[in-house]
Design an enzyme around this catalytic site. Structure first.
Site, PDB file in Angstrom:
ATOM      1  N   GLY A 198       1.758   2.397  19.102  1.00  0.00           N
ATOM      2  CA  GLY A 198       3.035   2.871  19.641  1.00  0.00           C
ATOM      3  C   GLY A 198       3.231   4.352  19.432  1.00  0.00           C
ATOM      4  N   ARG A 228      -6.707  -9.058  16.325  1.00  0.00           N
ATOM      5  CA  ARG A 228      -6.608  -8.737  14.903  1.00  0.00           C
ATOM      6  C   ARG A 228      -6.982  -9.904  14.005  1.00  0.00           C
ATOM      7  NH1 ARG A 228      -1.549  -4.543  13.973  1.00  0.00           N
ATOM      8  NH2 ARG A 228      -1.888  -3.309  15.853  1.00  0.00           N
ATOM      9  N   CYS A 230       2.134   6.544  10.828  1.00  0.00           N
ATOM     10  CA  CYS A 230       1.181   7.528  10.319  1.00  0.00           C
ATOM     11  C   CYS A 230       0.534   8.302  11.462  1.00  0.00           C
ATOM     12  CB  CYS A 230       0.114   6.844   9.462  1.00  0.00           C
ATOM     13  SG  CYS A 230      -0.777   5.505  10.305  1.00  0.00           S
ATOM     14  N   THR A 231       0.237   7.607  12.570  1.00  0.00           N
ATOM     15  CA  THR A 231      -0.412   8.263  13.703  1.00  0.00           C
ATOM     16  C   THR A 231       0.553   9.195  14.416  1.00  0.00           C
ATOM     17  OG1 THR A 231      -1.891   6.364  13.988  1.00  0.00           O
ATOM     18  CG2 THR A 231      -1.680   7.872  15.846  1.00  0.00           C
ATOM     19  N   ARG A 271      -9.413  -0.141  15.663  1.00  0.00           N
ATOM     20  CA  ARG A 271      -9.530  -0.311  14.209  1.00  0.00           C
ATOM     21  C   ARG A 271     -11.015  -0.422  13.850  1.00  0.00           C
ATOM     22  NH1 ARG A 271      -4.601  -2.460  12.067  1.00  0.00           N
ATOM     23  NH2 ARG A 271      -2.935  -1.345  13.159  1.00  0.00           N
ATOM     24  N   THR A 331      -6.230  -2.351   8.404  1.00  0.00           N
ATOM     25  CA  THR A 331      -5.027  -2.441   7.583  1.00  0.00           C
ATOM     26  C   THR A 331      -4.786  -3.885   7.157  1.00  0.00           C
ATOM     27  OG1 THR A 331      -3.570  -2.754   9.490  1.00  0.00           O
ATOM     28  CG2 THR A 331      -3.988  -0.488   8.795  1.00  0.00           C
ATOM     29  N   ARG A 358       0.828  -1.206   0.000  1.00  0.00           N
ATOM     30  CA  ARG A 358       0.000   0.000   0.000  1.00  0.00           C
ATOM     31  C   ARG A 358       0.869   1.266   0.000  1.00  0.00           C
ATOM     32  NH1 ARG A 358      -4.092  -0.047  -2.107  1.00  0.00           N
ATOM     33  NH2 ARG A 358      -4.838   1.795  -1.000  1.00  0.00           N
ATOM     34  N   ILE A 359       1.795   1.370   0.950  1.00  0.00           N
ATOM     35  CA  ILE A 359       2.631   2.567   1.042  1.00  0.00           C
ATOM     36  C   ILE A 359       3.621   2.613  -0.120  1.00  0.00           C
ATOM     37  CG2 ILE A 359       4.311   3.813   2.444  1.00  0.00           C
ATOM     38  CD1 ILE A 359       1.420   3.831   3.519  1.00  0.00           C
ATOM     39  N   ASN A 401      -4.133   7.987   6.547  1.00  0.00           N
ATOM     40  CA  ASN A 401      -3.026   7.194   7.079  1.00  0.00           C
ATOM     41  C   ASN A 401      -2.205   6.513   5.987  1.00  0.00           C
ATOM     42  OD1 ASN A 401      -5.875   5.833   7.612  1.00  0.00           O
ATOM     43  ND2 ASN A 401      -4.503   4.185   6.973  1.00  0.00           N
TER      44      ASN A 401
END
Length: 481
Positions: free
Chosen positions: A348, A334, A289-290, A370, A319, A138-139, A453
């Site tokens: 984190g 998850r 991102c956060t 999430r 994600t 994705r990134i 994000n």
């Protein structure tokens, strides 16, 4: 002629002016490496409608739309100057000219405001810096889009290669297709072809070598003509110095991680601590991102009001590391279906604040949920301030930070009363302050911060890479400190 006819005629006139601006913006970009902005938003490769919409953003400055009739004279004035590589904000030029009482012409005022890009101050055009993407998820694909977009002026960063595992079959064709079309971010802006004989993807004329490898230590990048490159690891597989050092192979000079770094790996948030990167540092992290979403506004609030303590609650889009349907996962929650559940998990980001903003002594805690949306998250930043204030003061302060401060590329500001998460897909800012949701009472302030994000974070990564590459050009007029 009716009133409606007057409005429509005015719109047509503005369309014609915006259309006339496009070739000027293009020539400045290609021939002089000048990126034309309107309040931090680039006009390069933008359509007529996009240019007009970008001008409308200026309503947040003084309550009225900035017209292309106001900015065109400044754009025209730029063409008469011997400019060096730079970013020039014609929206800021127009706004500052309104309040200038020296009686200067537009040409005189513009020349003075961009003096840092002229004469002896002018930067020389540089050769592009080679960039390698290790991973193409994705990134990785969004970074590829941004790097190709920024290659148009013949400067800056050159995406030379991507490194992936060979999945067999039509691997190259499928990866090119994923770059070409994206369910969230839409079509790639331009042309993509595949050179299967040479294992290359060609994007807008940029030849990108696809290197198949399962291990960083197997690759000799100089064999592909790559030298002194910056490698961006977007796999997250290695996060400490020992693991990331595996990338320091022939042809690779620096490694940038798109995840929080561990141990002594510096966590860099562009706009806040990017100037602390030592010239000889070979390995850095762009944090999460956060972290990028909360650190700039946290710094802004600390600078004016002081921060004693805080808590960040992130409501985060699901994600790739979650399961579509309930299945085994090494994490407790998850493994439950991402599109069907809200999932409590850890973040984190709060602990990473100390690395990016060490001068902030306040204790910041954090947690995350999430939720079933594929992109755009919101961070709720609850702060105890050192001084009491009120909502109007904080709003005005953050609005000005988003428009004129050194953090204006990181912090955006919206007053839209009906704003929802999908409105911020494609935002290039690290976070967007939601004015309507802000709560302030005495020494307590609660900020609601939207952030893409995926794309907003990728923009932050590219800014860090530009900085460590030495190809981050100065912006004029200089933002207020």
């Amino acid at each position: 002629m009716t009133v409606n006819d007057d409005v429509f005629t005015d719109w047509i006139n503005r369309e014609e002016i915006a259309e006339s601006m496009i070739p000027i913006i293009g020539r400045l970009h290609r021939e002089r490496d000048v990126n034309v902005l309107v309040h931090s938003r680039s006009l390069v490769n933008k359509s007529v409608i996009s240019i007009l919409k970008t001008h409308r953003f200026a309503r947040q400055i003084d309550g009225e739309e900035l017209s292309v009739t106001e900015t065109l004279p400044f754009l025209s004035a730029l063409t008469t100057l011997d400019l060096g590589p730079s970013q020039i904000d014609i929206g800021m030029l127009a706004a500052m000219y309104k309040s200038d009482d020296r009686g200067l012409s537009v040409e005189e005022f513009t020349a003075q405001a961009v003096a840092g890009a002229l004469g002896d101050n002018k930067l020389e055009r540089r050769e592009g810096r080679d960039v390698v993407l290790y991973g193409f998820g994705r990134i990785g694909r969004l970074l590829a889009r941004l790097l190709v977009e920024k290659a148009g002026g013949g400067n800056g960063l050159r995406l030379r290669a991507i490194v992936v595992r060979n999945s067999g079959g039509d691997d190259l064709v499928k990866r090119a297709s994923l770059l070409r079309r994206d369910s969230i971010h839409g079509q790639f802006s331009g042309s993509i072809t595949v050179d299967e004989a040479n294992n290359k993807i060609v994007a807008n004329g940029n030849e990108i070598q696809v290197i198949y490898s399962n291990d960083p230590s197997e690759v000799d990048y100089t064999a592909y003509g790559i030298k002194d490159a910056i490698l961006i690891d977007n796999t997250g597989r290695w996060r400490d110095r020992e693991g990331l050092s595996k990338h320091l192979r022939p042809g690779i000079a620096k490694v940038v991680l798109t995840a929080p770094g561990k141990g002594d790996v510096p966590n860099i948030v562009h706009g806040v601590n990017h100037d602390t990167v030592k010239p000889d540092e070979q390995i850095i992290s762009c944090a999460s991102c956060t972290t990028n979403a909360i650190v700039p506004p946290l710094k802004a609030m600390a600078d004016k009001y002081g921060v004693l303590r805080g808590h960040v609650e992130t409501v985060h889009s699901f994600t790739n590391d979650q399961n579509l349907l309930d299945n085994f996962h090494k994490a407790d929650r998850r493994g439950r279906s991402a599109p069907m559940n809200m999932v409590i998990t850890e973040t984190g980001a709060a602990s990473a604040v100390a690395k990016a903003l060490p001068e902030l002594k306040a204790k910041i805690t954090g947690s995350s949920i999430r939720v079933p949306v594929p992109d755009v998250s919101i961070a709720i930043l609850n702060l105890q301030l050192a001084t009491e204030t009120d909502r109007e003061d904080v709003l005005e302060y953050l609005r000005n930070i988003s428009l004129t401060s050194p953090l204006k590329r990181q912090i955006d500001f919206t007053t839209a009363p009906d704003a929802v998460s999908s409105d911020f897909i494609g935002s290039r800012h690290a976070s967007i302050v939601d004015a309507g949701a802000l709560k302030v009472e005495g020494d307590n302030a609660i900020l609601y911060l939207w952030y893409d994000n995926e794309f907003g974070y990728s923009c932050q990564v590219v800014r860090v890479v530009q900085h460590v590459s030495g190809v981050e050009y100065p912006t004029f007029p200089a933002p207020a400190v």
